[in-house]
Design a protein around this motif. Structure first.
Motif, PDB file in Angstrom:
ATOM      1  N   LEU A  13       0.843  -1.198   0.000  1.00 26.43           N
ATOM      2  CA  LEU A  13       0.000   0.000   0.000  1.00 26.43           C
ATOM      3  C   LEU A  13       0.878   1.247   0.000  1.00 26.43           C
ATOM      4  O   LEU A  13       1.600   1.511   0.959  1.00 26.43           O
ATOM      5  CB  LEU A  13      -0.913   0.003   1.231  1.00 26.43           C
ATOM      6  N   LEU A  14       0.803   2.001  -1.084  1.00 23.16           N
ATOM      7  CA  LEU A  14       1.644   3.180  -1.269  1.00 23.16           C
ATOM      8  C   LEU A  14       0.781   4.410  -1.507  1.00 23.16           C
ATOM      9  O   LEU A  14       0.032   4.471  -2.479  1.00 23.16           O
ATOM     10  CB  LEU A  14       2.579   2.976  -2.467  1.00 23.16           C
ATOM     11  N   SER A  15       0.866   5.385  -0.603  1.00 23.85           N
ATOM     12  CA  SER A  15       0.214   6.673  -0.800  1.00 23.85           C
ATOM     13  C   SER A  15       1.293   7.698  -1.119  1.00 23.85           C
ATOM     14  O   SER A  15       2.289   7.803  -0.398  1.00 23.85           O
ATOM     15  CB  SER A  15      -0.562   7.090   0.459  1.00 23.85           C
ATOM     16  N   THR A  16       1.097   8.450  -2.202  1.00 20.63           N
ATOM     17  CA  THR A  16       2.129   9.389  -2.641  1.00 20.63           C
ATOM     18  C   THR A  16       1.619  10.825  -2.610  1.00 20.63           C
ATOM     19  O   THR A  16       0.418  11.084  -2.736  1.00 20.63           O
ATOM     20  CB  THR A  16       2.590   9.069  -4.074  1.00 20.63           C
ATOM     21  N   PHE A  17       2.572  11.741  -2.450  1.00 24.69           N
ATOM     22  CA  PHE A  17       2.275  13.170  -2.574  1.00 24.69           C
ATOM     23  C   PHE A  17       3.570  13.897  -2.905  1.00 24.69           C
ATOM     24  O   PHE A  17       4.491  13.929  -2.076  1.00 24.69           O
ATOM     25  CB  PHE A  17       1.661  13.741  -1.294  1.00 24.69           C
ATOM     26  N   ASP A  18       3.641  14.441  -4.110  1.00 24.16           N
ATOM     27  CA  ASP A  18       4.832  15.153  -4.574  1.00 24.16           C
ATOM     28  C   ASP A  18       6.109  14.371  -4.255  1.00 24.16           C
ATOM     29  O   ASP A  18       7.073  14.906  -3.683  1.00 24.16           O
ATOM     30  CB  ASP A  18       4.903  16.554  -3.945  1.00 24.16           C
ATOM     31  N   GLY A  19       6.111  13.120  -4.672  1.00 27.85           N
ATOM     32  CA  GLY A  19       7.235  12.246  -4.350  1.00 27.85           C
ATOM     33  C   GLY A  19       8.127  11.908  -5.527  1.00 27.85           C
ATOM     34  O   GLY A  19       8.883  10.931  -5.463  1.00 27.85           O
ATOM     35  N   ALA A  20       8.058  12.704  -6.596  1.00 25.91           N
ATOM     36  CA  ALA A  20       8.812  12.369  -7.813  1.00 25.91           C
ATOM     37  C   ALA A  20      10.302  12.215  -7.557  1.00 25.91           C
ATOM     38  O   ALA A  20      10.973  11.394  -8.196  1.00 25.91           O
ATOM     39  CB  ALA A  20       8.563  13.441  -8.874  1.00 25.91           C
ATOM     40  N   ARG A  21      10.829  12.978  -6.621  1.00 29.39           N
ATOM     41  CA  ARG A  21      12.271  12.922  -6.342  1.00 29.39           C
ATOM     42  C   ARG A  21      12.687  11.567  -5.800  1.00 29.39           C
ATOM     43  O   ARG A  21      13.800  11.095  -6.045  1.00 29.39           O
ATOM     44  CB  ARG A  21      12.638  14.027  -5.356  1.00 29.39           C
ATOM     45  N   TRP A  22      11.798  10.921  -5.048  1.00 24.33           N
ATOM     46  CA  TRP A  22      12.154   9.706  -4.336  1.00 24.33           C
ATOM     47  C   TRP A  22      11.617   8.434  -4.976  1.00 24.33           C
ATOM     48  O   TRP A  22      12.192   7.355  -4.791  1.00 24.33           O
ATOM     49  CB  TRP A  22      11.611   9.768  -2.895  1.00 24.33           C
ATOM     50  N   LEU A  23      10.522   8.517  -5.709  1.00 21.92           N
ATOM     51  CA  LEU A  23       9.783   7.341  -6.161  1.00 21.92           C
ATOM     52  C   LEU A  23      10.599   6.331  -6.964  1.00 21.92           C
ATOM     53  O   LEU A  23      10.448   5.117  -6.753  1.00 21.92           O
ATOM     54  CB  LEU A  23       8.563   7.766  -6.972  1.00 21.92           C
ATOM     55  N   PRO A  24      11.429   6.741  -7.914  1.00 22.91           N
ATOM     56  CA  PRO A  24      12.158   5.736  -8.691  1.00 22.91           C
ATOM     57  C   PRO A  24      12.965   4.771  -7.833  1.00 22.91           C
ATOM     58  O   PRO A  24      12.944   3.554  -8.068  1.00 22.91           O
ATOM     59  CB  PRO A  24      13.055   6.592  -9.599  1.00 22.91           C
ATOM     60  N   ASP A  25      13.662   5.282  -6.812  1.00 22.26           N
ATOM     61  CA  ASP A  25      14.440   4.406  -5.928  1.00 22.26           C
ATOM     62  C   ASP A  25      13.531   3.463  -5.152  1.00 22.26           C
ATOM     63  O   ASP A  25      13.837   2.270  -4.992  1.00 22.26           O
ATOM     64  CB  ASP A  25      15.270   5.234  -4.957  1.00 22.26           C
ATOM     65  N   LEU A  26      12.420   3.997  -4.646  1.00 23.52           N
ATOM     66  CA  LEU A  26      11.487   3.165  -3.877  1.00 23.52           C
ATOM     67  C   LEU A  26      10.907   2.056  -4.746  1.00 23.52           C
ATOM     68  O   LEU A  26      10.904   0.881  -4.351  1.00 23.52           O
ATOM     69  CB  LEU A  26      10.379   4.047  -3.301  1.00 23.52           C
ATOM     70  N   LEU A  27      10.415   2.400  -5.918  1.00 19.60           N
ATOM     71  CA  LEU A  27       9.781   1.407  -6.784  1.00 19.60           C
ATOM     72  C   LEU A  27      10.774   0.327  -7.214  1.00 19.60           C
ATOM     73  O   LEU A  27      10.430  -0.855  -7.279  1.00 19.60           O
ATOM     74  CB  LEU A  27       9.169   2.089  -8.004  1.00 19.60           C
ATOM     75  N   GLU A  28      11.996   0.721  -7.495  1.00 19.76           N
ATOM     76  CA  GLU A  28      13.008  -0.267  -7.856  1.00 19.76           C
ATOM     77  C   GLU A  28      13.266  -1.229  -6.703  1.00 19.76           C
ATOM     78  O   GLU A  28      13.420  -2.441  -6.903  1.00 19.76           O
ATOM     79  CB  GLU A  28      14.312   0.420  -8.255  1.00 19.76           C
TER      80      GLU A  28
END
Length: 318
Positions: A13-28
Motif C-alpha cells: 500500500l503506497l500513498s504518494t504526494f509530490d514524491g517524484a524525487r524519491w519514487l524511482p528508488d522506492l519502486l526499484e
C-alpha cells in the motif's frame, strides 16, 4: 482462509504526494524483493509534480503495480492509507512510503517474523502485524543511525499501556494480515484516526498479536519534506502536540474498550482505564490512576513527565 507460508500474496500500500524525487528508488527496491508474490496499490494524494507520470510508467512496465484512481482528491496521509487498507482481501498487506528504500528481503523477513506459518496455529484469518527496525538515512541516502528503534528508545517488550500512549511502529515497516486490515477498518468507523500505523498497532495488540523484529528491513529517510516532520519548537508547541496525541489515545481506547476483550486481556484492561479520561480535559490524577492500575504511561520517564506537564498546561483541544 489460512494465512500460510512465505509464498502468500502481499498487497503493498503506497500513498504518494509530490514524491517524484524519491519514487524511482522506492519502486526499484520493491521490484527487487526476493518475495515476488506482491501487488502494489498506489494512490496519489493530489501531487503537483511528476509523481503520477512516474506511477503510470511503472504500472505500464510491471503488471503488479496498479494505480488507484478514486478521484477523492487530497485526503491526507492517514485517510489515504486507510482507503488503500480497505482494499486488502487476502494474504498480507505492507505499508510503503514514497521516500524509503526497501532491502531485498524486507517482505520475506517480515512474513517470517509473523510466526503464523503453521496452519494448526493460525486457523481462519488471523489478526497479526509485525514492525521491524530500519536504518535511518538522510535525503541523499547517507547513514544517520544504524537502528531507528534504538534511536527512538523503543523498549524490546512493549506493554499495551505504553502502546496506547506512544506509537511504537515505524509505519513503513509494518506488515500485517488481511484479517487485521478488515478488523482495523471496521473498528475505525467513528474514530478520528490520527496515524494509520498507530491505529493498526493498537488493533493488532488488542485483538491479536503485534510482534517486533530487530532486523532492519529498509532505509528510512528523514529529511525536511517528511510527513512526520521535526519536533515542534518551544514548550507550548510540544505540549500542544502531546495533548493532541493523548486525545487520539483516549478516543482509540474508548473504541477498543467498547469491544469484547481480544487475545490480550491486559490490553483490554489498559484500554478501559484510559477510556475513563475526558479526552477534552484529562487530568493528571486520571493519568496517574491509569498508570497505577494498568501501566498506561509514556516512555521513557521524561516522556511521562512531559505528558503530565502538557495536561497540566491546558486542554487537549487547544
Amino acid at each position: 482462509m489460512v494465512v500460510g507460508p512465505r509464498e502468500s500474496h502481499v498487497t503493498v500500500l503506497l500513498s504518494t504526494f509530490d514524491g517524484a524525487r524519491w519514487l524511482p528508488d522506492l519502486l526499484e527496491s520493491v521490484r527487487n524483493q526476493t518475495h515476488a508474490d506482491w501487488t502494489l496499490l498506489a494512490r496519489d494524494d493530489g501531487s503537483t509534480d511528476d509523481t503520477m507520470a512516474i506511477l503510470e510508467a511503472a504500472a505500464a512496465a510491471d503488471p503488479r503495480i496498479q494505480v488507484v484512481t478514486d478521484r477523492a482528491g487530497n485526503l491526507g496521509p492517514t485517510a489515504s492509507f486507510l482507503s488503500l487498507l480497505a482494499q486488502v482481501n487476502d494474504g498480507f498487506f505492507a505499508f510503503c512510503d514514497q521516500d524509503d528504500i526497501w532491502h531485498p528481503h524486507k517482505l520475506d523477513t517480515s512474513i517470517g517474523a509473523l510466526a503464523i506459518d503453521d496452519p494448526g496455529e493460525a486457523p481462519g484469518d488471523p489478526i497479526a502485524a509485525v514492525y521491524t527496525d530500519a536504518r535511518v538515512v538522510d535525503g541523499a541516502g547517507e547513514l544517520l543511525h544504524a537502528s531507528a528503534l534504538a534511536q527512538r528508545g523503543t523498549p524490546d517488550e512493549i506493554p499495551y499501556g505504553r502502546l496506547l500512549i506512544n506509537n511504537v511502529a515505524i509505519g513503513a515497516t509494518v506488515v500485517g494480515t488481511a484479517g487485521l486490515a478488515k478488523r482495523a477498518i471496521a473498528l475505525a468507523d467513528g474514530v478520528d484516526v490520527l496515524w494509520h500505523d498507530w491505529w493498526i498497532a493498537l488493533v493488532a495488540g488488542h485483538d491479536g498479536k503485534l510482534t517486533g523484529c530487530p532486523q532492519a528491513t529498509m532505509d528510512w529517510r528523514r529529511h525536511g519534506e517528511t510527513v512526520t516532520g521535526a519536533t515542534p519548537a518551544g514548550v507550548a508547541e510540544r505540549a500542544r502536540r502531546r495533548r493532541r496525541y493523548l486525545a487520539f489515545s483516549v478516543a482509540a481506547a474508548k473504541r477498543l474498550a467498547a469491544e469484547p476483550a481480544g487475545a490480550n486481556p491486559d490490553a483490554h484492561t489498559a484500554a478501559i482505564e484510559l477510556a475513563r479520561l475526558d479526552p477534552s480535559h484529562p487530568t493528571a490524577r486520571g493519568l496517574l490512576r491509569a498508570w497505577r492500575r494498568a501501566g498506561v504511561r509514556a516512555w521513557p520517564l521524561r516522556g511521562q513527565i512531559g505528558l503530565l506537564s502538557s495536561v497540566v498546561m491546558g486542554r487537549t483541544d487547544q
